[in-house]
Write a protein that holds these residues in place. Structure first.
Motif, short mmCIF file in Angstrom:
data_model
loop_
_atom_site.label_atom_id
_atom_site.label_comp_id
_atom_site.label_asym_id
_atom_site.label_seq_id
_atom_site.Cartn_x
_atom_site.Cartn_y
_atom_site.Cartn_z
N MET A 248 0.83 -1.20 0.00
CA MET A 248 0.00 0.00 0.00
C MET A 248 0.87 1.26 0.00
N GLY A 249 1.99 1.20 0.84
CA GLY A 249 2.91 2.33 0.88
C GLY A 249 3.53 2.58 -0.47
N GLY A 250 3.94 1.51 -1.18
CA GLY A 250 4.56 1.67 -2.49
C GLY A 250 3.60 2.26 -3.48
N SER A 251 2.33 1.86 -3.42
CA SER A 251 1.34 2.41 -4.35
C SER A 251 1.13 3.89 -4.10
N VAL B 118 1.89 7.08 -6.71
CA VAL B 118 0.88 8.08 -7.06
C VAL B 118 1.42 9.50 -6.81
N LEU B 119 2.06 9.70 -5.64
CA LEU B 119 2.62 11.01 -5.34
C LEU B 119 3.73 11.39 -6.31
N LEU C 48 6.48 9.06 3.86
CA LEU C 48 6.26 7.63 3.66
C LEU C 48 7.50 6.85 4.05
N PRO C 49 7.34 5.59 4.49
CA PRO C 49 8.51 4.77 4.84
C PRO C 49 9.44 4.61 3.65
N ALA C 50 10.76 4.72 3.91
CA ALA C 50 11.75 4.58 2.84
C ALA C 50 11.71 3.18 2.28
N SER C 51 11.74 3.07 0.95
CA SER C 51 11.66 1.77 0.28
C SER C 51 12.93 1.44 -0.48
N GLY C 52 14.06 2.08 -0.11
CA GLY C 52 15.30 1.75 -0.78
C GLY C 52 16.07 2.99 -1.18
N ALA C 53 17.32 2.73 -1.64
CA ALA C 53 18.19 3.84 -2.03
C ALA C 53 17.65 4.58 -3.25
N ALA C 54 17.02 3.86 -4.17
CA ALA C 54 16.48 4.48 -5.38
C ALA C 54 15.39 5.48 -5.04
#
Length: 232
Positions: free
Chosen positions: A1-4, A8-9, A80-86
């Motif tokens: 859900m966070g990634g989606s 969108v943002l 939002l929670p960080a999802s990686g270096a990218a």
């Protein structure tokens, strides 16, 4: 859900960045006084002096609102929670783009303000029409700037002339000083070369002082004799 939510943002931010980029191009043209600044992004608006100012102010407010919205999107993405270096790199890139847009926006506003102040100064110096029309004595903006440049050039020539006069005066005074030094040196050389002349001058001065003392003593003696004769 966070990634989606992040995707969108990010899409909204990219779309808003493209819109701001187009607006800034039109904003720059209007700020510089270009008549073609309204084509495309502004729908072919008329950028005559009064209407152009209204369009500039309106577009300025619109861009400010878009920049604030883009800043809010960037803040939302950072929350939002960080999802990686990218993702972190992408967020940093969005922030840099926002900062660049703000700098460009402030630069355009500053240049526009300077141009308006310069034109108002020229109007105040007698270039405006007596009817108060926004046009400047029928002169185009190019002719107005050329006339201003001519005034600056004339002032520069006057300053250069004054500097040249000051330099010539300094050189003349320096030459006089050197001449006096040479004359003094020549007198000293003559005095040292002919000591007899110097000695003769000293003897004459001594004799004059001695004669003055003798004459004074004689006059004083005579005065004393006259006083004694008068009282007796």
């Amino acid at each position: 859900m966070g990634g989606s939510s992040y995707d969108v943002l990010r899409k909204q931010a990219r779309s808003l960045e493209n819109e701001i980029d187009l607006k800034l191009v039109a904003f720059s043209k209007i700020g510089a006084g270009s008549g073609g600044g309204g084509s495309g992004a502004l729908g072919g608006v008329d950028t005559s002096p009064l209407l152009g100012e209204h369009v500039f102010d309106s577009l300025s407010e619109e861009i400010e609102q878009m920049l604030e919205k883009l800043s809010s999107l960037n803040e939302s993405m950072s929350d939002l929670p960080a999802s990686g270096a990218a993702a972190m790199h992408t967020l940093q890139r969005h922030r840099e783009i926002l900062q660049g847009y703000r700098q460009e926006f402030n630069k355009i506003c500053a240049n526009h303000t300077m141009r308006i102040e310069r034109e108002e100064l020229l109007r105040g110096s007698g270039l405006a029409t007596s009817s108060g029309s926004p046009s400047i004595s029928g002169l185009s903006r190019r002719e107005m700037y050329l006339k201003e440049s001519g005034h600056l050039s004339s002032a520069s020539h006057l300053v250069n002339d004054q500097i040249n006069i000051a330099i010539e005066t300094r050189d003349h005074l320096h030459a006089q000083r050197q001449a006096f030094k040479r004359l003094q040196t020549r007198f000293n050389d003559i005095s040292n070369r002919f000591p007899l002349i110097s000695s003769l001058i000293q003897r004459i001065n001594i004799k004059k002082r001695r004669d003055s003392l003798i004459l004074g003593a004689v006059i004083g003696f005579c005065v004393i004799l006259l006083l004694l004769y008068a009282f007796n």
